[in-house]
Scaffold this motif. Structure first.
Motif, short mmCIF file in Angstrom:
data_model
loop_
_atom_site.label_atom_id
_atom_site.label_comp_id
_atom_site.label_asym_id
_atom_site.label_seq_id
_atom_site.Cartn_x
_atom_site.Cartn_y
_atom_site.Cartn_z
N MET A 1 0.84 -1.19 0.00
CA MET A 1 0.00 0.00 0.00
C MET A 1 0.87 1.24 0.00
SD MET A 1 -1.42 0.37 3.95
CE MET A 1 -2.31 1.88 3.60
N THR A 2 0.26 2.36 -0.28
CA THR A 2 0.93 3.64 -0.21
C THR A 2 0.22 4.50 0.83
OG1 THR A 2 1.63 3.54 -2.52
CG2 THR A 2 1.60 5.71 -1.49
N ILE A 3 0.96 4.94 1.82
CA ILE A 3 0.40 5.76 2.89
C ILE A 3 0.16 7.17 2.36
CG2 ILE A 3 0.87 6.83 5.13
CD1 ILE A 3 0.37 3.89 5.43
N THR A 4 -1.08 7.65 2.51
CA THR A 4 -1.41 9.01 2.08
C THR A 4 -1.98 9.85 3.20
OG1 THR A 4 -3.61 8.30 1.34
CG2 THR A 4 -1.85 8.26 -0.30
N LYS A 5 -2.36 9.20 4.31
CA LYS A 5 -2.99 9.93 5.43
C LYS A 5 -2.38 9.47 6.76
CE LYS A 5 -7.05 8.47 4.24
NZ LYS A 5 -8.52 8.22 4.18
N GLU A 6 -2.42 10.34 7.73
CA GLU A 6 -1.84 10.05 9.04
C GLU A 6 -2.53 8.87 9.71
OE1 GLU A 6 0.88 10.29 12.05
OE2 GLU A 6 0.89 11.40 10.17
N ASP A 7 -3.85 8.75 9.55
CA ASP A 7 -4.55 7.65 10.21
C ASP A 7 -4.14 6.30 9.62
OD1 ASP A 7 -5.92 8.13 7.83
OD2 ASP A 7 -7.84 7.46 8.66
N GLU A 8 -3.75 6.28 8.35
CA GLU A 8 -3.24 5.04 7.75
C GLU A 8 -1.91 4.66 8.40
OE1 GLU A 8 -5.02 5.30 3.20
OE2 GLU A 8 -3.08 6.24 3.67
N LEU A 9 -1.06 5.64 8.60
CA LEU A 9 0.23 5.37 9.25
C LEU A 9 0.01 4.87 10.67
CD1 LEU A 9 3.30 5.41 9.21
CD2 LEU A 9 3.22 7.83 9.86
N ARG A 171 -2.09 -3.54 2.99
CA ARG A 171 -3.51 -3.92 2.91
C ARG A 171 -3.66 -5.41 2.64
NH1 ARG A 171 -6.93 -0.65 5.54
NH2 ARG A 171 -6.85 1.50 4.79
N ALA A 172 -2.56 -6.07 2.36
CA ALA A 172 -2.49 -7.53 2.21
C ALA A 172 -1.10 -7.94 2.65
CB ALA A 172 -2.75 -7.94 0.77
N LEU A 173 -0.89 -9.23 2.85
CA LEU A 173 0.42 -9.70 3.30
C LEU A 173 1.47 -9.52 2.20
CD1 LEU A 173 2.26 -10.99 5.36
CD2 LEU A 173 1.36 -13.23 4.69
N HIS A 174 1.07 -9.76 0.96
CA HIS A 174 1.97 -9.57 -0.18
C HIS A 174 1.24 -8.76 -1.24
CE1 HIS A 174 3.63 -13.30 1.69
NE2 HIS A 174 4.77 -12.70 1.41
N GLU A 175 1.81 -7.64 -1.63
CA GLU A 175 1.20 -6.80 -2.64
C GLU A 175 2.28 -6.01 -3.37
OE1 GLU A 175 -1.44 -4.61 0.00
OE2 GLU A 175 -0.06 -2.92 0.01
N TYR A 176 1.90 -5.10 -4.27
CA TYR A 176 2.86 -4.31 -5.01
C TYR A 176 3.82 -3.64 -4.04
CZ TYR A 176 4.92 -0.92 -8.14
OH TYR A 176 5.83 -0.19 -8.86
N PRO A 177 5.14 -3.61 -4.39
CA PRO A 177 5.78 -4.01 -5.64
C PRO A 177 6.13 -5.49 -5.75
CG PRO A 177 7.16 -2.44 -4.40
CD PRO A 177 6.07 -2.89 -3.51
N ARG A 190 11.39 2.86 -9.05
CA ARG A 190 11.79 3.75 -7.97
C ARG A 190 10.79 3.63 -6.84
NH1 ARG A 190 16.03 6.49 -10.07
NH2 ARG A 190 16.36 7.70 -8.19
N ILE A 191 11.21 3.98 -5.65
CA ILE A 191 10.37 3.88 -4.46
C ILE A 191 9.50 5.13 -4.36
CG2 ILE A 191 10.37 3.67 -1.95
CD1 ILE A 191 13.19 2.38 -2.22
N SER A 192 8.21 4.95 -4.36
CA SER A 192 7.30 6.09 -4.28
C SER A 192 7.12 6.53 -2.82
CB SER A 192 5.94 5.74 -4.89
OG SER A 192 5.39 4.61 -4.23
N LYS A 193 6.80 7.79 -2.63
CA LYS A 193 6.56 8.32 -1.30
C LYS A 193 5.38 7.60 -0.65
CE LYS A 193 5.46 12.61 1.15
NZ LYS A 193 5.15 14.06 1.00
N GLY A 194 5.58 7.14 0.59
CA GLY A 194 4.52 6.46 1.32
C GLY A 194 4.43 4.97 1.08
N LEU A 195 5.28 4.43 0.20
CA LEU A 195 5.24 2.99 -0.10
C LEU A 195 5.57 2.18 1.16
CD1 LEU A 195 4.94 0.84 -2.38
CD2 LEU A 195 7.44 0.91 -2.57
N VAL A 196 4.78 1.13 1.38
CA VAL A 196 5.00 0.23 2.52
C VAL A 196 5.61 -1.06 1.98
CG1 VAL A 196 3.96 -0.92 4.51
CG2 VAL A 196 2.95 1.21 3.61
N LEU A 197 6.72 -1.48 2.57
CA LEU A 197 7.42 -2.67 2.10
C LEU A 197 8.19 -3.32 3.25
CD1 LEU A 197 10.76 -1.72 0.38
CD2 LEU A 197 9.20 0.06 1.17
N THR A 198 8.58 -4.55 3.03
CA THR A 198 9.47 -5.22 3.98
C THR A 198 10.90 -5.12 3.46
OG1 THR A 198 9.42 -7.43 2.97
CG2 THR A 198 7.66 -6.88 4.54
N VAL A 199 11.85 -5.22 4.37
CA VAL A 199 13.25 -5.42 4.02
C VAL A 199 13.69 -6.65 4.80
CG1 VAL A 199 15.59 -4.50 4.04
CG2 VAL A 199 13.65 -2.97 3.60
#
Length: 248
Positions: A1-9, A171-177, A190-199
């Motif tokens: 997912m991409t975070i766009t709002k504070e409540d999502e974070l 929003r799911a266990l595995h999603e874009y990217p 490239r990594i977009s602003k707000g992108l959620v990912l694992t490392v």
């Protein structure tokens, strides 16, 4: 997912804290003579108390609340009758969902004293993850993560498992990217602003690939070698990565 709002974070941080605390509670309770099923039961109970749902079970019908992999098992180990012994390396991978948000974390724990080489492997595995996280930021190259981890691994004489990748989450266990390589690669995204990912690099003393075992889940190193994994869920910002899977 991409975070766009504070409540999502905030929602992501809440489930991130739960999975991190669950993993730490399991690690603290781990002792020689305990089965991996008993360890999983502790994690399941903790998640239930926090109102969270085990993600592997809900998303993929995995037979356990958490993935628990011992020694030669490098990922997706099924909780069961295997007894944890002194000197074992035990990887605990916890992912869960709450109120529509998913987070994923993992780490390799030493059961008591291990050899100096394995102790160093654990230290370097955690460092490899930190090096990868340092490459996360808005508009940075996605392949910068694998490039930095690969440079560190090569310098230290390690290999990386090259078919177990990081991934998008939220929003799911595995999603874009989808798959995010933690080894040197030619990914042009490239990594977009707000992108959620694992490392989550899988650092090894010689392994290159993960092969699936007869149970259809558990993965083993090929060629056979020691492997450790450390994982955080992070959010990309213009100032770098926010780690959401923090215990506390």
């Amino acid at each position: 997912m991409t975070i766009t709002k504070e409540d999502e974070l905030e929602g992501l941080k809440a489930i991130g804290r739960i999975v991190a605390n669950t993993m730490q509670a399991m690690a603290k309770a781990m002792e020689p003579g305990m089965t991996t099923q008993e360890l999983d039961d502790i994690g399941r109970a903790y998640l239930a108390r926090e109102g969270a749902t085990p993600a592997p079970e809900a998303s993929y019908n995995f037979p356990g609340a958490a993935c628990i992999s011992v020694n030669e098992e490098i990922a997706h180990g099924i909780p069961g009758p295997r007894v944890i012994k002194a000197g074992d390396l035990v990887n605990i991978d916890v992912s869960a969902a709450k109120l529509g948000y998913f987070a994923d974390t993992g780490a390799t724990f030493r059961m008591g004293t291990v050899s100096p080489a394995l102790d160093q492997l654990c230290r370097d595995g955690k460092r490899a993850m930190q090096i990868g996280i340092a490459e996360v930021g808005a508009n940075k190259p996605l392949n910068g993560i694998g490039k930095a981890i690969g440079h560190f691994a090569a310098k230290r004489g390690y290999t990386l498992i090259q078919n177990l990748a990081s991934h998008g989450v939220g929003r799911a266990l595995h999603e874009y990217p989808e798959e995010i390589a933690t080894w040197p690669n030619r990914d042009k995204r490239r990594i977009s602003k707000g992108l959620v990912l694992t490392v989550e690099p899988f650092l090894s003393t010689g392994g290159l690939w993960a092969d699936q075992g007869d149970d259809g889940w558990t993965l083993y190193s090929a060629p056979q070698a020691h492997v450790v994994q450390y994982e955080h869920t992070v959010v990309a910002t213009e100032r770098g990565a926010i780690i959401v899977t923090q215990a506390g």
